[in-house]
Design a protein around this motif. Structure first.
Motif, PDB file in Angstrom:
ATOM      1  N   ARG A 119       0.853  -1.187   0.000  1.00 47.13           N
ATOM      2  CA  ARG A 119       0.000   0.000   0.000  1.00 47.13           C
ATOM      3  C   ARG A 119       0.892   1.241   0.000  1.00 47.13           C
ATOM      4  N   TRP A 120       0.375   2.348  -0.541  1.00 44.70           N
ATOM      5  CA  TRP A 120       1.129   3.595  -0.651  1.00 44.70           C
ATOM      6  C   TRP A 120       0.406   4.711   0.087  1.00 44.70           C
ATOM      7  N   ALA A 121       1.155   5.585   0.697  1.00 41.61           N
ATOM      8  CA  ALA A 121       0.581   6.798   1.278  1.00 41.61           C
ATOM      9  C   ALA A 121       0.129   7.696   0.133  1.00 41.61           C
ATOM     10  N   ALA A 122      -1.059   8.263   0.268  1.00 40.34           N
ATOM     11  CA  ALA A 122      -1.578   9.202  -0.725  1.00 40.34           C
ATOM     12  C   ALA A 122      -1.468  10.608  -0.142  1.00 40.34           C
ATOM     13  N   ILE A 123      -0.707  11.442  -0.824  1.00 41.53           N
ATOM     14  CA  ILE A 123      -0.480  12.822  -0.395  1.00 41.53           C
ATOM     15  C   ILE A 123      -1.132  13.745  -1.419  1.00 41.53           C
ATOM     16  N   GLU A 124      -2.019  14.601  -0.933  1.00 40.95           N
ATOM     17  CA  GLU A 124      -2.667  15.554  -1.831  1.00 40.95           C
ATOM     18  C   GLU A 124      -1.652  16.642  -2.201  1.00 40.95           C
ATOM     19  N   LYS A 125      -1.406  16.820  -3.492  1.00 38.12           N
ATOM     20  CA  LYS A 125      -0.405  17.789  -3.947  1.00 38.12           C
ATOM     21  C   LYS A 125      -0.728  19.212  -3.512  1.00 38.12           C
ATOM     22  N   SER A 146      -2.339  20.494  -1.005  1.00 40.84           N
ATOM     23  CA  SER A 146      -2.250  20.821   0.422  1.00 40.84           C
ATOM     24  C   SER A 146      -1.045  20.206   1.118  1.00 40.84           C
ATOM     25  N   GLY A 147      -0.493  19.144   0.528  1.00 42.17           N
ATOM     26  CA  GLY A 147       0.574  18.394   1.189  1.00 42.17           C
ATOM     27  C   GLY A 147       0.061  17.449   2.257  1.00 42.17           C
ATOM     28  N   ASP A 148      -1.271  17.304   2.353  1.00 42.13           N
ATOM     29  CA  ASP A 148      -1.883  16.473   3.392  1.00 42.13           C
ATOM     30  C   ASP A 148      -1.771  14.986   3.078  1.00 42.13           C
ATOM     31  N   TRP A 149      -1.546  14.189   4.133  1.00 43.81           N
ATOM     32  CA  TRP A 149      -1.650  12.737   4.083  1.00 43.81           C
ATOM     33  C   TRP A 149      -3.146  12.454   4.119  1.00 43.81           C
ATOM     34  N   ILE A 150      -3.692  11.895   3.033  1.00 43.70           N
ATOM     35  CA  ILE A 150      -5.148  11.753   2.953  1.00 43.70           C
ATOM     36  C   ILE A 150      -5.629  10.310   3.081  1.00 43.70           C
ATOM     37  N   GLY A 151      -4.702   9.374   3.128  1.00 41.28           N
ATOM     38  CA  GLY A 151      -5.064   7.968   3.233  1.00 41.28           C
ATOM     39  C   GLY A 151      -4.045   7.113   2.528  1.00 41.28           C
ATOM     40  N   TRP A 152      -4.477   5.935   2.152  1.00 37.05           N
ATOM     41  CA  TRP A 152      -3.583   5.046   1.417  1.00 37.05           C
ATOM     42  C   TRP A 152      -4.292   4.452   0.219  1.00 37.05           C
ATOM     43  N   THR A 153      -3.485   3.933  -0.683  1.00 35.75           N
ATOM     44  CA  THR A 153      -3.953   3.302  -1.912  1.00 35.75           C
ATOM     45  C   THR A 153      -2.890   2.284  -2.301  1.00 35.75           C
ATOM     46  N   GLY A 154      -3.125   1.522  -3.316  1.00 33.24           N
ATOM     47  CA  GLY A 154      -2.063   0.660  -3.823  1.00 33.24           C
ATOM     48  C   GLY A 154      -2.392  -0.809  -3.829  1.00 33.24           C
ATOM     49  N   LEU A 155      -1.346  -1.596  -3.729  1.00 29.21           N
ATOM     50  CA  LEU A 155      -1.393  -3.018  -4.013  1.00 29.21           C
ATOM     51  C   LEU A 155      -1.030  -3.843  -2.786  1.00 29.21           C
TER      52      LEU A 155
END
Length: 176
Positions: free
Chosen positions: A65-71, A73-82
Motif C-alpha cells: 500500500r502507498w501513502a496518498a499525499i494531496e499535492k 495541500s501536502g496532506d496525508w489523505i489515506g492510502w492506496t495501492g497493491l
C-alpha cells in the motif's frame, strides 16, 4: 522515501513509520470503517502493526500500500495501492494480488480513489505483467464497486464472508 507514482492531484509514496499517527486517525474513524466490517482501531499500536506489515510487503513481494499525499495541500489523505494476500482466502481465493484504497472522509468524492487506482493498476501491470489483479468491495459500497469497474476489473462473483458478516463482490482482471 520512494515515490511509486504521481497523478494530477496526488503523490503516491511508500508508507513509513512516521505515518503511524495518520494511519491511526484514518483507521480509528468509524465512518471509514462503515464498509469494512465496522471494526475501527482503538489503539495506535495496531496502526504501527499495519505499517510494519506494509513495509514487509515491500521487501517480500515488491509491492504494498502507498501513502496518498494531496499535492495542493501536502496532506496525508489515506492510502492506496497493491497487496499480495497470502493470509486471507475469501471464498476460496488464495495468494492473490489486490488493489485497494482508504481515504479520510473529507477527501471522498474528489475522484482520488479512481485516480490513485489507475496509477496502481498501471504500476502493477508494468511490474507484474503475467499476474491477475483482483479487487474486493462490500456490495453495499457502490462507490468502491464502481471504482473497480472504472479501472477495468470485471465483477466475477458475490459471496458472503462469514467472519465479518459481509456480502462482498470479487473483481479481477483477465490475464494479458
Amino acid at each position: 522515501m520512494k515515490i511509486f507514482a504521481e497523478t494530477e492531484h496526488l503523490i503516491l509514496r511508500e508508507i513509513v513509520i512516521e505515518d503511524t499517527g495518520d494511519m491511526y486517525r484514518l483507521d480509528s474513524d468509524p465512518l471509514v470503517h462503515k464498509y469494512l466490517g465496522n471494526n475501527p482501531l482503538h489503539c495506535k499500536g495496531k496502526a504501527r502493526y499495519y505499517i510494519d506489515y506494509i513495509r514487509m510487503q515491500y521487501e517480500k513481494h515488491g509491492i504494498g500500500r502507498w501513502a496518498a499525499i494531496e499535492k495542493s495541500s501536502g496532506d496525508w489523505i489515506g492510502w492506496t495501492g497493491l497487496k499480495m494476500n497470502t493470509e486471507w482466502s475469501p471464498n476460496g481465493h488464495s495468494n492473490f494480488y489486490d488493489i485497494g484504497y482508504r481515504f479520510m472522509p473529507q477527501y471522498w468524492g474528489k475522484g482520488y480513489a479512481t485516480e490513485s487506482s489507475i496509477a496502481a493498476r498501471d504500476y502493477f501491470f508494468e511490474h507484474f505483467p503475467e499476474q491477475k489483479l483482483c479487487g474486493i468491495a462490500e456490495l453495499e459500497n457502490g462507490a468502491s464497486c464502481r471504482v473497480l469497474e472504472k479501472i477495468g476489473l470485471e465483477r466475477k462473483e458475490d459471496f458472503f464472508y462469514e467472519p465479518e458478516n459481509l456480502m462482498l463482490a470479487w473483481f479481477d482482471s483477465e490475464l494479458s
